[in-house]
Design a protein around this motif. Structure first.
Motif, PDB file in Angstrom:
ATOM      1  N   ARG A 214       0.843  -1.194   0.000  1.00 41.32           N
ATOM      2  CA  ARG A 214       0.000   0.000   0.000  1.00 41.32           C
ATOM      3  C   ARG A 214       0.878   1.244   0.000  1.00 41.32           C
ATOM      4  N   CYS A 215       0.529   2.201  -0.837  1.00 46.26           N
ATOM      5  CA  CYS A 215       1.248   3.474  -0.898  1.00 46.26           C
ATOM      6  C   CYS A 215       0.752   4.421   0.194  1.00 46.26           C
ATOM      7  N   THR A 216       1.504   5.488   0.425  1.00 50.03           N
ATOM      8  CA  THR A 216       1.171   6.436   1.486  1.00 50.03           C
ATOM      9  C   THR A 216       0.145   7.481   1.054  1.00 50.03           C
ATOM     10  N   SER A 217      -0.089   7.633  -0.251  1.00 53.21           N
ATOM     11  CA  SER A 217      -1.041   8.617  -0.749  1.00 53.21           C
ATOM     12  C   SER A 217      -1.319   8.329  -2.217  1.00 53.21           C
ATOM     13  N   PRO A 218      -2.374   8.900  -2.762  1.00 48.44           N
ATOM     14  CA  PRO A 218      -2.605   8.752  -4.211  1.00 48.44           C
ATOM     15  C   PRO A 218      -1.449   9.323  -5.032  1.00 48.44           C
ATOM     16  N   GLN A 219      -0.878  10.437  -4.561  1.00 44.59           N
ATOM     17  CA  GLN A 219       0.242  11.041  -5.269  1.00 44.59           C
ATOM     18  C   GLN A 219       1.471  10.134  -5.243  1.00 44.59           C
ATOM     19  N   ALA A 220       1.693   9.475  -4.107  1.00 49.47           N
ATOM     20  CA  ALA A 220       2.819   8.548  -3.993  1.00 49.47           C
ATOM     21  C   ALA A 220       2.643   7.356  -4.929  1.00 49.47           C
ATOM     22  N   LEU A 221       1.405   6.904  -5.077  1.00 49.58           N
ATOM     23  CA  LEU A 221       1.121   5.811  -6.009  1.00 49.58           C
ATOM     24  C   LEU A 221       1.507   6.207  -7.430  1.00 49.58           C
ATOM     25  N   GLU A 222       1.100   7.376  -7.857  1.00 48.26           N
ATOM     26  CA  GLU A 222       1.431   7.822  -9.209  1.00 48.26           C
ATOM     27  C   GLU A 222       2.940   7.989  -9.383  1.00 48.26           C
TER      28      GLU A 222
END
Length: 307
Positions: free
Chosen positions: A75-83
């Motif tokens: 799991r990423c820390t945020s949607p921005q981190a995922l991108e």
């Protein structure tokens, strides 16, 4: 050596998919012996969790003709981190592509490591909401301690086979921003083991050299319990349930975990380890490198071999 800015894009190991050719027997083991809780079913898969996991599931158990790992999810820390991570992974040329997600979590981006394992990263997730029968007395944990079987607490880590661990050593920090906390380098220069962490745990994934492994090979998956006594009790529970104990209880020299290995009915290797055996709080942690001679001393105690 210069200090590099830590990458905080990945929060933690989210879940692991195991394939089993004995789905009913494996499910019985993971629920009634290992102590996970079932949270849902879709198609040929059953979804399971430890009592202190906050997400809806941390193990996806899928019926299959083969016995192996399906995929590993972070799991990423945020949607921005995922991108951001997707951009980095696509730059490495190992991307598979986006999916709409799976039971309990939103869209994911899938990719392969150099050893052929399928990974995925996501952010949107569904948190576990305990039914009345599983509600805890304290509101700061997701589920009560039910005491069924071993009653493992949470998912901890997994160990994967790789023919070329050195390729993984270079790839993992680039793909997930992981820190290399410990490694084994033989006299020949062969990297025979690496341990990686995306947070302050000692490790969430390890890779072990195996020249004979097929693409995407699994050594073991691990859930944590609170203390050593829980692992000693687990050995008795395994004995009473005719579960084959492969090794342990022993203590690993690397990372310091007290552990017990056993085979679930389909043959996947599962481990129980003590939670919080090693926390990496030092921001400028330098990788600990173990030599071939040092590894000959064994696990630390209880097992006089270098595995």
């Amino acid at each position: 050596m210069p200090i590099t800015e830590p990458c905080l894009d990945i929060a933690h190991l989210g879940h692991v998919e195991l394939l089993t050719n004995k789905p009913e027997e494996s499910l019985h083991f993971f629920v009634n012996v290992y102590g996970l809780t079932e949270t849902g079913r879709e198609n040929d898969s059953v979804f399971l969790r430890g009592f202190d996991d906050y997400e809806l599931h941390t193990l996806k158990l899928t019926a299959s003709e083969s016995v192996r790992i399906g995929h590993i999810a972070y799991r990423c820390t945020s949607p921005q981190a995922l991108e951001k991570r997707v951009t980095e992974i696509e730059g490495l040329g190992c991307g598979i592509g986006w999916t709409d997600g799976d039971f309990g979590h939103g869209r994911t981006y899938q990719f392969r490591d150099p050893a052929g394992h399928i990974f995925e990263i996501y952010y949107d997730t569904r948190k576990f909401e305990a039914p009345e029968s599983e509600k805890p007395a304290l509101k700061n944990i997701a589920q009560r301690f039910h005491g069924r079987g071993v009653c493992v607490r949470r998912i901890d880590h997994l160990n994967l086979w790789a023919r070329d661990v050195s390729a993984i050593r270079d790839w993992m920090p680039k793909a997930l921003g992981s820190r290399l906390t410990e490694q084994i380098v033989l006299d020949s220069g062969l990297v025979s083991g690496c341990w990686f962490s995306v947070n302050n745990k000692g490790y969430d994934v390890a890779y072990t050299h195996n020249p004979h492994t097929e693409s995407g090979g699994l050594h073991h998956i691990t859930y944590a319990v609170d203390q050593r006594e829980d692992i000693l009790r687990a050995a008795d529970i395994y004995l009473e349930n005719d579960i084959y104990i492969v090794s342990g209880p022993h203590k690993h020299a690397i990372q310091g975990t007290f552990f017990l290995y056993a085979l679930e009915p389909a043959g996947n290797l599962v481990e129980i380890a003590n939670a919080g055996a090693r926390l990496i709080l030092q921001p400028d942690w330098e990788t600990v490198t173990w030599t071939e001679e040092e590894r000959k001393k064994g696990q630390a105690w209880g097992l006089n071999r270098s595995s």
